[in-house]
Design an enzyme around this catalytic site. Structure first.
Site, PDB file in Angstrom:
ATOM      1  N   HIS A  83       0.856  -1.200   0.000  1.00 51.75           N
ATOM      2  CA  HIS A  83       0.000   0.000   0.000  1.00 51.75           C
ATOM      3  C   HIS A  83       0.885   1.240   0.000  1.00 51.75           C
ATOM      4  CE1 HIS A  83      -2.906   3.023   1.288  1.00 51.75           C
ATOM      5  NE2 HIS A  83      -3.859   2.167   0.950  1.00 51.75           N
ATOM      6  N   GLU A 155      -3.850   2.384  -7.218  1.00 52.26           N
ATOM      7  CA  GLU A 155      -4.262   3.454  -6.321  1.00 52.26           C
ATOM      8  C   GLU A 155      -3.383   4.679  -6.551  1.00 52.26           C
ATOM      9  OE1 GLU A 155      -3.659   2.401  -2.212  1.00 52.26           O
ATOM     10  OE2 GLU A 155      -1.550   2.031  -2.584  1.00 52.26           O
ATOM     11  N   GLY A 161      -7.563   9.485   0.123  1.00 52.30           N
ATOM     12  CA  GLY A 161      -7.925  10.292   1.281  1.00 52.30           C
ATOM     13  C   GLY A 161      -7.976  11.783   1.015  1.00 52.30           C
ATOM     14  N   GLY A 222     -11.184   2.771   0.764  1.00 49.17           N
ATOM     15  CA  GLY A 222     -10.536   3.275   1.972  1.00 49.17           C
ATOM     16  C   GLY A 222     -11.522   3.877   2.944  1.00 49.17           C
TER      17      GLY A 222
END
Length: 238
Positions: A83, A155, A161, A222
């Protein structure tokens, strides 16, 4: 790094009652301290449990780390590897990602491999080159049969975010590039079988458009997974 054990249990119970899991595969990837509880709460459902990280060694003097065997022993089926936050804050590299992928596969864990670019890298026009490289290194020494069970999640780091989301066409372009490089490494059948996901501010409002793209097989969700809204993402076709 969200939800205490009590909070996680409450959210899992709330979500699992609203997710049938018949038409799609759903995996909850929870913090390590919540894994055993998640497995227990979901044992009678079709929802699987995944870890957010693991170490590439079998065991040893790696204080604070978790091994693949520890995960499978409690019933974990998936593990997120590489990630962007692990890469950025904890020094993970393409090489360590590959080591983790191989160890996960050795223990029959399904790796969810994350690849993606920063905003600067996108502005520099190297997104496709970078993602191809990350994918190639992550899949080194992985056989075609093993690769068919792997999940690769694109991603874009600039969309995690931030509330910013890659357009469906931007996401499709990179997911197609991932599938093409898998076809180059292996063959078309493997490329079609392997799952390619998009992750980066996926929400109930954009899920249907993103998942309608031919090379996006689902989402690595997320912030929206921490809310009841997650149910609407899972049931985006209804």
């Amino acid at each position: 790094m969200n939800k205490t054990l009590t909070e996680a249990g409450g959210l899992i119970n709330e979500l699992k009652s609203k997710i049938a899991g018949d038409s799609v595969d759903v995996v909850f990837c929870v913090p390590a301290v919540n894994l055993a509880t998640a497995v227990e709460l979901l044992k009678d459902s079709k929802i699987a449990v995944g870890a957010q990280n693991m170490h590439f060694e079998e065991s040893g003097a790696y204080t604070g780390e978790i091994s693949a065997k520890m995960l499978t022993d409690i019933g974990v089926e998936y593990v997120i590897i590489g990630h962007s936050e692990r890469r950025e804050y904890f020094g993970e590299t393409d090489i360590s990602v590959n080591k983790k992928v191989l160890k996960a596969i050795e223990h029959s864990l399904i790796p969810i491999i994350c690849v993606g670019e920063t905003l600067v890298q996108r502005q520099q026009g190297i997104t496709i080159d970078l993602v191809r490289m990350q994918t190639k290194i992550a899949m080194q020494n992985v056989s075609a049969e093993q690769a068919k069970k792997v999940v690769i999640a694109y991603e874009p780091i600039w969309a995690i975010g931030t509330g910013m989301t890659a357009t469906s066409l931007q996401a499709q372009e990179v997911c197609l590039a991932i599938r093409k490089v898998i076809a180059e490494i292996y063959d078309e059948e493997t490329a079609e079988t392997l799952r390619v996901q998009y992750g980066g501010s996926v929400n109930a409002g954009n899920a249907a458009e993103l998942f309608a793209m031919p090379d996006i097989d689902g989402g690595l969700v997320g912030g929206a997974s921490l809310k009841a809204e997650f149910v609407d993402i899972v049931n985006y076709e209804k």
